[in-house]
Scaffold this motif. Structure first.
Motif, mmCIF file in Angstrom:
data_model
loop_
_atom_site.group_PDB
_atom_site.id
_atom_site.type_symbol
_atom_site.label_atom_id
_atom_site.label_comp_id
_atom_site.label_asym_id
_atom_site.label_seq_id
_atom_site.Cartn_x
_atom_site.Cartn_y
_atom_site.Cartn_z
ATOM 1 N N MET A 16 0.820 -1.213 0.000
ATOM 2 C CA MET A 16 0.000 0.000 0.000
ATOM 3 C C MET A 16 0.854 1.264 0.000
ATOM 4 O O MET A 16 0.514 2.267 -0.622
ATOM 5 N N SER A 17 1.971 1.212 0.700
ATOM 6 C CA SER A 17 2.882 2.355 0.714
ATOM 7 C C SER A 17 3.451 2.604 -0.677
ATOM 8 O O SER A 17 3.583 3.752 -1.124
ATOM 9 N N ALA A 18 3.779 1.513 -1.388
ATOM 10 C CA ALA A 18 4.297 1.641 -2.747
ATOM 11 C C ALA A 18 3.251 2.210 -3.691
ATOM 12 O O ALA A 18 3.576 2.979 -4.600
ATOM 13 N N VAL A 19 1.994 1.864 -3.469
ATOM 14 C CA VAL A 19 0.908 2.419 -4.289
ATOM 15 C C VAL A 19 0.835 3.932 -4.093
ATOM 16 O O VAL A 19 0.717 4.700 -5.056
ATOM 17 N N PRO A 24 0.585 5.985 -10.926
ATOM 18 C CA PRO A 24 0.483 7.189 -11.773
ATOM 19 C C PRO A 24 -0.771 8.014 -11.511
ATOM 20 O O PRO A 24 -0.701 9.246 -11.441
ATOM 21 N N GLN A 25 -1.913 7.360 -11.367
ATOM 22 C CA GLN A 25 -3.154 8.110 -11.164
ATOM 23 C C GLN A 25 -3.155 8.819 -9.818
ATOM 24 O O GLN A 25 -3.581 9.978 -9.716
ATOM 25 N N LEU A 26 -2.664 8.149 -8.788
ATOM 26 C CA LEU A 26 -2.623 8.778 -7.465
ATOM 27 C C LEU A 26 -1.637 9.935 -7.441
ATOM 28 O O LEU A 26 -1.898 10.960 -6.813
ATOM 29 N N ARG A 27 -0.518 9.789 -8.118
ATOM 30 C CA ARG A 27 0.460 10.881 -8.170
ATOM 31 C C ARG A 27 -0.127 12.098 -8.883
ATOM 32 O O ARG A 27 0.121 13.244 -8.491
ATOM 33 N N SER A 28 -0.918 11.862 -9.927
ATOM 34 C CA SER A 28 -1.573 12.965 -10.628
ATOM 35 C C SER A 28 -2.581 13.660 -9.725
ATOM 36 O O SER A 28 -2.647 14.896 -9.672
ATOM 37 N N GLN A 119 -10.232 2.890 -4.082
ATOM 38 C CA GLN A 119 -10.554 1.999 -5.198
ATOM 39 C C GLN A 119 -9.296 1.375 -5.787
ATOM 40 O O GLN A 119 -9.235 0.164 -6.051
ATOM 41 N N ILE A 120 -8.288 2.194 -5.994
ATOM 42 C CA ILE A 120 -7.034 1.700 -6.575
ATOM 43 C C ILE A 120 -6.377 0.678 -5.650
ATOM 44 O O ILE A 120 -5.881 -0.364 -6.094
ATOM 45 N N LYS A 121 -6.369 0.950 -4.365
ATOM 46 C CA LYS A 121 -5.733 0.026 -3.421
ATOM 47 C C LYS A 121 -6.483 -1.299 -3.360
ATOM 48 O O LYS A 121 -5.863 -2.362 -3.204
ATOM 49 N N LEU A 122 -7.815 -1.250 -3.485
ATOM 50 C CA LEU A 122 -8.587 -2.492 -3.519
ATOM 51 C C LEU A 122 -8.222 -3.309 -4.763
ATOM 52 O O LEU A 122 -8.077 -4.540 -4.693
ATOM 53 N N GLU A 123 -8.079 -2.620 -5.902
ATOM 54 C CA GLU A 123 -7.715 -3.317 -7.139
ATOM 55 C C GLU A 123 -6.308 -3.922 -7.039
ATOM 56 O O GLU A 123 -6.084 -5.057 -7.467
ATOM 57 N N VAL A 124 -5.386 -3.149 -6.487
ATOM 58 C CA VAL A 124 -4.019 -3.650 -6.343
ATOM 59 C C VAL A 124 -3.971 -4.835 -5.378
ATOM 60 O O VAL A 124 -3.285 -5.835 -5.626
ATOM 61 N N LEU A 125 -4.704 -4.722 -4.284
ATOM 62 C CA LEU A 125 -4.739 -5.819 -3.315
ATOM 63 C C LEU A 125 -5.352 -7.066 -3.938
ATOM 64 O O LEU A 125 -4.880 -8.190 -3.697
ATOM 65 N N GLU A 198 3.494 -4.170 -11.061
ATOM 66 C CA GLU A 198 4.709 -3.373 -11.242
ATOM 67 C C GLU A 198 4.367 -1.951 -11.667
ATOM 68 O O GLU A 198 4.981 -0.982 -11.205
ATOM 69 N N SER A 199 3.366 -1.810 -12.545
ATOM 70 C CA SER A 199 2.948 -0.486 -12.987
ATOM 71 C C SER A 199 2.355 0.327 -11.835
ATOM 72 O O SER A 199 2.550 1.538 -11.743
ATOM 73 N N ALA A 200 1.629 -0.369 -10.941
ATOM 74 C CA ALA A 200 0.936 0.321 -9.844
ATOM 75 C C ALA A 200 1.852 0.649 -8.680
ATOM 76 O O ALA A 200 1.629 1.609 -7.949
ATOM 77 N N THR A 201 2.891 -0.181 -8.478
ATOM 78 C CA THR A 201 3.710 -0.035 -7.273
ATOM 79 C C THR A 201 5.186 0.216 -7.542
ATOM 80 O O THR A 201 5.912 0.651 -6.646
#
Length: 203
Positions: A16-19, A24-28, A119-125, A198-201
């Motif tokens: 989650m920290s890496a996300v 990219p979307q969260l950084r934007s 939402q993004i963290k749920l998808e990554v998890l 890898e793309s997300a984290t």
């Protein structure tokens, strides 16, 4: 082979920290939120006290000849210092409305960021759990393929000795082909999931 080795395990906290740091979307969205905060800070600055410090230093020199024939030399440096304070108390309500609008923008941007982050963290998890499951499936299928290869070899040997039949060989061959197909599918899923993670984290 090295390609079949399990990926290095990481904790959910690290994931989650890496996300937060890399997605990219969260950084934007973080950049947009920061920009909105800068707007409200500029508006707030109009109502903060402004302090002005002024100083004035002048130097003069006086020379004199004393009665005993000596000389007298004196440098005088008078200093002046002033402090001035100003603050906007009211400007017709325009700044206040702008500030209120900016506050609403900040609250909206923060709510959007929180919703997107959840939402993004749920998808990554979900991908992380799926990858772990697929890796386990690959390891099991590799064992099955290896056992079926050995069984097919033994069945073919028994057939040469007259202790088996073509039907039994066909059945084992079909099971082996099916296991290999499942293994290929699982490997493809692992590649897809690994790329998404890898793309997300960035891990």
């Amino acid at each position: 082979s090295a390609q079949e080795q399990s990926p290095n395990p990481i904790s959910v906290v690290e994931l989650m920290s890496a996300v937060d740091d890399h997605h990219p979307q969260l950084r934007s969205l973080q950049a947009e939120l920061l920009g909105t905060n800068e707007v409200i800070n500029e508006l707030e600055s109009a109502y903060r006290p402004n302090v002005f410090l002024e100083s004035n230093i002048r130097t003069s020199r006086r020379d004199a000849t004393l009665q005993a024939g000596g000389e007298f030399d004196q440098t005088i440096e008078p200093r002046a210092l002033s402090l001035r304070l100003s603050q906007t108390l009211y400007n017709g309500g325009r700044k206040g409305l702008q500030r209120y609008g900016a506050q609403l923008q900040i609250e909206t941007a923060k709510a959007q960021y929180d919703a997107a982050a959840d939402q993004i963290k749920l998808e990554v998890l979900s991908d992380y759990i799926a990858l772990s499951s697929v890796q386990t499936q690959i390891e099991v299928l590799q064992e099955i393929v290896s056992l079926l290869r050995e069984l097919l070899t033994a069945t073919e040997e028994r057939d040469r000795l007259g202790d088996s039949s073509a039907i039994e060989i066909a059945q084992v061959s079909s099971r082996l082909a099916n296991a290999r197909a499942q293994l290929a599918t699982a490997r493809g899923q692992r590649i897809t999931l690994s790329a998404r993670l890898e793309s997300a984290t960035g891990l």
